[in-house]
Design a protein around this motif. Structure first.
Motif, PDB file in Angstrom:
ATOM      1  N   GLY A 160       0.798  -1.225   0.000  1.00 44.41           N
ATOM      2  CA  GLY A 160       0.000   0.000   0.000  1.00 44.41           C
ATOM      3  C   GLY A 160       0.828   1.272   0.000  1.00 44.41           C
ATOM      4  O   GLY A 160       0.274   2.371   0.034  1.00 44.41           O
ATOM      5  N   TRP A 161       2.180   1.168  -0.061  1.00 39.82           N
ATOM      6  CA  TRP A 161       3.035   2.377  -0.152  1.00 39.82           C
ATOM      7  C   TRP A 161       2.803   3.017  -1.506  1.00 39.82           C
ATOM      8  O   TRP A 161       2.934   2.352  -2.540  1.00 39.82           O
ATOM      9  CB  TRP A 161       4.507   1.972   0.004  1.00 39.82           C
ATOM     10  CG  TRP A 161       5.473   3.131   0.099  1.00 39.82           C
ATOM     11  CD1 TRP A 161       5.230   4.382   0.578  1.00 39.82           C
ATOM     12  CD2 TRP A 161       6.862   3.121  -0.279  1.00 39.82           C
ATOM     13  NE1 TRP A 161       6.365   5.150   0.537  1.00 39.82           N
ATOM     14  CE2 TRP A 161       7.388   4.411   0.011  1.00 39.82           C
ATOM     15  CE3 TRP A 161       7.719   2.159  -0.820  1.00 39.82           C
ATOM     16  CZ2 TRP A 161       8.716   4.753  -0.232  1.00 39.82           C
ATOM     17  CZ3 TRP A 161       9.046   2.495  -1.061  1.00 39.82           C
ATOM     18  CH2 TRP A 161       9.545   3.788  -0.769  1.00 39.82           C
ATOM     19  N   THR A 162       2.464   4.294  -1.495  1.00 40.27           N
ATOM     20  CA  THR A 162       2.300   4.984  -2.774  1.00 40.27           C
ATOM     21  C   THR A 162       3.406   6.025  -2.972  1.00 40.27           C
ATOM     22  O   THR A 162       3.270   6.942  -3.771  1.00 40.27           O
ATOM     23  CB  THR A 162       0.910   5.653  -2.877  1.00 40.27           C
ATOM     24  OG1 THR A 162       0.754   6.556  -1.779  1.00 40.27           O
ATOM     25  CG2 THR A 162      -0.206   4.623  -2.845  1.00 40.27           C
ATOM     26  N   GLY A 163       4.490   5.867  -2.204  1.00 39.31           N
ATOM     27  CA  GLY A 163       5.640   6.758  -2.397  1.00 39.31           C
ATOM     28  C   GLY A 163       5.733   7.855  -1.351  1.00 39.31           C
ATOM     29  O   GLY A 163       6.535   8.784  -1.504  1.00 39.31           O
ATOM     30  N   LEU A 208      19.652   7.185  -2.397  1.00 38.49           N
ATOM     31  CA  LEU A 208      18.617   6.500  -1.613  1.00 38.49           C
ATOM     32  C   LEU A 208      18.864   5.004  -1.638  1.00 38.49           C
ATOM     33  O   LEU A 208      19.367   4.459  -2.619  1.00 38.49           O
ATOM     34  CB  LEU A 208      17.235   6.738  -2.225  1.00 38.49           C
ATOM     35  CG  LEU A 208      16.668   8.152  -2.229  1.00 38.49           C
ATOM     36  CD1 LEU A 208      15.295   8.138  -2.899  1.00 38.49           C
ATOM     37  CD2 LEU A 208      16.569   8.706  -0.818  1.00 38.49           C
ATOM     38  N   VAL A 209      18.432   4.351  -0.552  1.00 42.92           N
ATOM     39  CA  VAL A 209      18.339   2.889  -0.529  1.00 42.92           C
ATOM     40  C   VAL A 209      16.899   2.576  -0.169  1.00 42.92           C
ATOM     41  O   VAL A 209      16.336   3.194   0.745  1.00 42.92           O
ATOM     42  CB  VAL A 209      19.293   2.276   0.518  1.00 42.92           C
ATOM     43  CG1 VAL A 209      19.089   0.765   0.610  1.00 42.92           C
ATOM     44  CG2 VAL A 209      20.740   2.595   0.173  1.00 42.92           C
ATOM     45  N   ILE A 210      16.306   1.636  -0.893  1.00 46.61           N
ATOM     46  CA  ILE A 210      14.953   1.212  -0.540  1.00 46.61           C
ATOM     47  C   ILE A 210      15.014  -0.239  -0.074  1.00 46.61           C
ATOM     48  O   ILE A 210      15.547  -1.099  -0.779  1.00 46.61           O
ATOM     49  CB  ILE A 210      13.990   1.347  -1.733  1.00 46.61           C
ATOM     50  CG1 ILE A 210      13.978   2.810  -2.237  1.00 46.61           C
ATOM     51  CG2 ILE A 210      12.572   0.923  -1.328  1.00 46.61           C
ATOM     52  CD1 ILE A 210      13.067   3.048  -3.433  1.00 46.61           C
ATOM     53  N   ALA A 211      14.490  -0.491   1.134  1.00 40.74           N
ATOM     54  CA  ALA A 211      14.307  -1.876   1.588  1.00 40.74           C
ATOM     55  C   ALA A 211      13.004  -2.331   0.930  1.00 40.74           C
ATOM     56  O   ALA A 211      11.909  -2.081   1.427  1.00 40.74           O
ATOM     57  CB  ALA A 211      14.225  -1.921   3.109  1.00 40.74           C
ATOM     58  N   ALA A 212      13.157  -2.959  -0.236  1.00 40.21           N
ATOM     59  CA  ALA A 212      12.003  -3.292  -1.079  1.00 40.21           C
ATOM     60  C   ALA A 212      11.437  -4.665  -0.698  1.00 40.21           C
ATOM     61  O   ALA A 212      11.837  -5.265   0.308  1.00 40.21           O
ATOM     62  CB  ALA A 212      12.435  -3.251  -2.547  1.00 40.21           C
ATOM     63  N   LEU A 213      10.518  -5.139  -1.497  1.00 39.68           N
ATOM     64  CA  LEU A 213       9.804  -6.384  -1.192  1.00 39.68           C
ATOM     65  C   LEU A 213      10.434  -7.552  -1.960  1.00 39.68           C
ATOM     66  O   LEU A 213      10.824  -7.396  -3.125  1.00 39.68           O
ATOM     67  CB  LEU A 213       8.332  -6.220  -1.598  1.00 39.68           C
ATOM     68  CG  LEU A 213       7.690  -4.928  -1.066  1.00 39.68           C
ATOM     69  CD1 LEU A 213       6.357  -4.654  -1.754  1.00 39.68           C
ATOM     70  CD2 LEU A 213       7.496  -5.000   0.438  1.00 39.68           C
ATOM     71  N   GLY A 214      10.488  -8.707  -1.322  1.00 32.73           N
ATOM     72  CA  GLY A 214      10.954  -9.930  -1.984  1.00 32.73           C
ATOM     73  C   GLY A 214      12.259  -9.753  -2.724  1.00 32.73           C
ATOM     74  O   GLY A 214      13.258  -9.279  -2.173  1.00 32.73           O
ATOM     75  N   THR A 215      12.273 -10.123  -4.012  1.00 33.38           N
ATOM     76  CA  THR A 215      13.506 -10.031  -4.811  1.00 33.38           C
ATOM     77  C   THR A 215      13.818  -8.602  -5.265  1.00 33.38           C
ATOM     78  O   THR A 215      14.675  -8.398  -6.127  1.00 33.38           O
ATOM     79  CB  THR A 215      13.407 -10.925  -6.066  1.00 33.38           C
ATOM     80  OG1 THR A 215      12.134 -10.672  -6.694  1.00 33.38           O
ATOM     81  CG2 THR A 215      13.534 -12.393  -5.726  1.00 33.38           C
ATOM     82  N   GLY A 216      13.118  -7.609  -4.673  1.00 30.32           N
ATOM     83  CA  GLY A 216      13.401  -6.218  -5.025  1.00 30.32           C
ATOM     84  C   GLY A 216      12.284  -5.601  -5.849  1.00 30.32           C
ATOM     85  O   GLY A 216      12.555  -5.008  -6.908  1.00 30.32           O
ATOM     86  N   ASN A 217      11.071  -5.742  -5.372  1.00 32.02           N
ATOM     87  CA  ASN A 217       9.895  -5.224  -6.079  1.00 32.02           C
ATOM     88  C   ASN A 217       9.233  -4.135  -5.241  1.00 32.02           C
ATOM     89  O   ASN A 217       9.411  -4.087  -4.027  1.00 32.02           O
ATOM     90  CB  ASN A 217       8.893  -6.364  -6.318  1.00 32.02           C
ATOM     91  CG  ASN A 217       9.575  -7.567  -6.935  1.00 32.02           C
ATOM     92  OD1 ASN A 217      10.199  -7.451  -7.990  1.00 32.02           O
ATOM     93  ND2 ASN A 217       9.488  -8.722  -6.275  1.00 32.02           N
ATOM     94  N   LEU A 218       8.450  -3.280  -5.925  1.00 30.82           N
ATOM     95  CA  LEU A 218       7.787  -2.168  -5.227  1.00 30.82           C
ATOM     96  C   LEU A 218       6.387  -1.981  -5.785  1.00 30.82           C
ATOM     97  O   LEU A 218       6.094  -2.409  -6.915  1.00 30.82           O
ATOM     98  CB  LEU A 218       8.590  -0.872  -5.443  1.00 30.82           C
ATOM     99  CG  LEU A 218       9.938  -0.792  -4.721  1.00 30.82           C
ATOM    100  CD1 LEU A 218      10.724   0.425  -5.183  1.00 30.82           C
ATOM    101  CD2 LEU A 218       9.757  -0.781  -3.202  1.00 30.82           C
ATOM    102  N   PRO A 219       5.517  -1.303  -5.056  1.00 30.95           N
ATOM    103  CA  PRO A 219       4.219  -0.945  -5.627  1.00 30.95           C
ATOM    104  C   PRO A 219       4.409  -0.105  -6.898  1.00 30.95           C
ATOM    105  O   PRO A 219       5.405   0.626  -7.034  1.00 30.95           O
ATOM    106  CB  PRO A 219       3.560  -0.113  -4.519  1.00 30.95           C
ATOM    107  CG  PRO A 219       4.243  -0.545  -3.265  1.00 30.95           C
ATOM    108  CD  PRO A 219       5.652  -0.870  -3.652  1.00 30.95           C
ATOM    109  N   ALA A 220       3.430  -0.187  -7.807  1.00 29.94           N
ATOM    110  CA  ALA A 220       3.534   0.472  -9.123  1.00 29.94           C
ATOM    111  C   ALA A 220       3.808   1.972  -9.006  1.00 29.94           C
ATOM    112  O   ALA A 220       4.522   2.550  -9.839  1.00 29.94           O
ATOM    113  CB  ALA A 220       2.233   0.232  -9.900  1.00 29.94           C
TER     114      ALA A 220
END
Ligand SMILES: NC(=O)C[C@H](N)C(=O)O
Length: 328
Positions: free
Chosen positions: A221-224, A237-249
Motif C-alpha cells: 500500500g506504499w504509494t511513495g 537512496l536505498v529502498i528496503a524493497a519487497l521480496g527479490t526487489g519489487n515495489l508498488p507500481a
C-alpha cells in the motif's frame, strides 16, 4: 658466553579498542537505565601484551559514519605494531561498523568486533567470554586475510553477511548463510575452525563520509510517501524493497525521475535482489528505470557502501558496477 638457544618468541601484541555498548554498560546511578560506563577487562590472556584505547564511549545507536572513520584511522595507526585488533562495540549497529571497516580497511592483521547482550551486573553476563573469544580469534594464525570479523557466542561471522537477529538472546547474531567459523574452548585451550578459505576483497578510500544516504522501507500500500522529500535532500537512496526487489507500481515513475543513485535492497531477511518481475514496480522495471540492485546486502549495509562510494567521488555508473560485480 653467547648462547645459540633460540630466543623465546615474543609475546603476541593485541590492540583492544573500546567504543561503548552494553559490554561497557551498567545501570546508571540516576536509575534511568543502562548506560556505557566501564570498558570490560580482558580475562585470562597472561602471555599477551595488550594495548588499550577508548576513542569514545557510546551506546551503538549513537554511532555515525564519522565515528566509523575515526575508528578506521585508529586501527590503521595501531595495526603495524600489533598482531591483532579487537574492538568492543554495542550490538545494535555492530554490523554497520564491521561492514564500514570491511570496506575501508586494508590492514594486514585481523580485526575482530565483539559485544555483549547482557551487562556486567547481570547473572548471564556474556561480555568476558565474548571478549576472550575475540582476542583468541584476532591472534589466531588462520584469521588474517578475511576482513574484519564479528565474534559473538563462539560464532565467527564475515562482516558482509552478519546481522543482528534477536533483540535480547545471547546468541543474537546470524545472517545468511551463517558463521564462517567457530571458536570453542577445551579447558583453557581455544579450538578454532574456519569453514572457508580467506578471499580477496576490494577496499575503498573515501575522501569524506558525509554523503547523505537515506533508507526508505517498502510496505503493502506504499504509494511513495516520503520518497520525493528524501530524494530531494539526499545524495542517494536505498529502498528496503519487497521480496527479490519489487515495489508498488506508484514507485516506478518516481524512480524513473530520479537522477541520484537509488539502490534496491530487500526487507526479506535473506537472498539476493534479482530483477525478475516485469509488472509495474517489479524488479526488472526498476532496474530498467536505473535502480541499482544491492545484491545480498541488507539495506543498512547497502547504505554504507553507497555512502562510501559517493565519498570517493564515484559516478552513478561506477557505483552500479561495484554493486553489480559484488566488489565488496
Ligand atoms: N547489546 C547492546 O550492546 C545493545 C546496546 N543498545 C548498544 O548497541 O549499545
Amino acid at each position: 658466553m653467547p648462547s645459540d638457544a633460540t630466543p623465546p618468541a615474543r609475546a603476541p601484541r593485541l590492540a583492544l579498542i573500546h567504543t561503548g555498548g552494553t559490554i561497557a554498560s551498567r545501570p546508571s546511578p540516576d536509575g534511568r537505565g543502562l548506560t556505557p560506563q566501564t570498558p570490560p577487562a580482558l580475562p585470562g590472556l597472561e602471555q599477551v601484551q595488550v594495548t588499550e584505547a577508548q576513542p569514545f564511549s557510546l551506546p551503538s545507536p549513537h554511532m555515525t559514519p564519522a565515528h566509523m572513520g575515526q575508528l578506521a584511522a585508529l586501527i590503521r595507526e595501531l595495526a603495524p605494531t600489533h598482531d591483532g585488533v579487537v574492538v568492543t562495540h554495542g550490538t545494535d549497529t555492530l554490523e554497520e561498523t564491521a561492514f564500514a571497516l570491511h570496506l575501508m580497511l586494508d590492514v594486514k592483521v585481523p580485526v575482530v568486533l565483539t559485544g555483549s547482550m547482557r551487562h556486567a551486573e547481570e547473572i548471564s553476563w556474556d561480555g568476558p567470554a565474548n571478549l576472550l573469544d575475540a582476542a583468541h580469534v584476532a591472534l589466531h594464525p588462520h584469521s588474517p586475510g578475511r576482513g574484519p570479523l564479528v565474534v559473538i557466542g563462539g560464532d565467527i561471522f564475515d562482516a558482509r553477511t552478519v546481522t543482528k537477529i534477536h533483540t535480547t538472546a545471547v546468541d543474537a547474531f546470524g545472517g545468511y548463510p551463517g558463521p564462517i567459523g567457530r571458536i570453542d574452548r577445551e579447558g583453557h585451550t581455544p579450538r578454532l575452525h574456519y569453514f572457508a578459505m580467506p578471499e580477496p576483497r576490494a577496499t575503498y578510500h573515501p575522501a569524506h563520509l558525509h554523503a547523505r544516504v537515506e533508507i526508505l522501507y517498502a510496505y503493502a500500500g506504499w504509494t511513495g510517501e516520503g520518497y520525493a522529500e528524501a530524494a530531494n535532500r539526499a545524495d542517494g537512496l536505498v529502498i528496503a524493497a519487497l521480496g527479490t526487489g519489487n515495489l508498488p507500481a506508484e514507485l516506478l515513475p518516481l524512480i524513473q525521475g530520479t537522477e541520484k543513485p537509488v539502490v534496491i535492497a530487500t526487507r526479506t531477511h535473506a537472498g539476493p535482489v534479482l530483477p525478475v518481475y516485469g509488472y509495474a514496480g517489479g524488479g526488472a522495471t526498476l532496474v530498467e528505470a536505473g535502480a541499482i540492485p544491492a545484491s545480498f546486502l541488507n539495506a543498512h549495509k547497502a547504505r554504507l557502501l553507497l555512502l562510501i562510494l559517493l565519498g570517493q567521488g564515484l559516478t552513478r555508473e561506477q557505483i552500479q558496477t561495484v554493486f553489480d560485480r559484488d566488489e565488496f
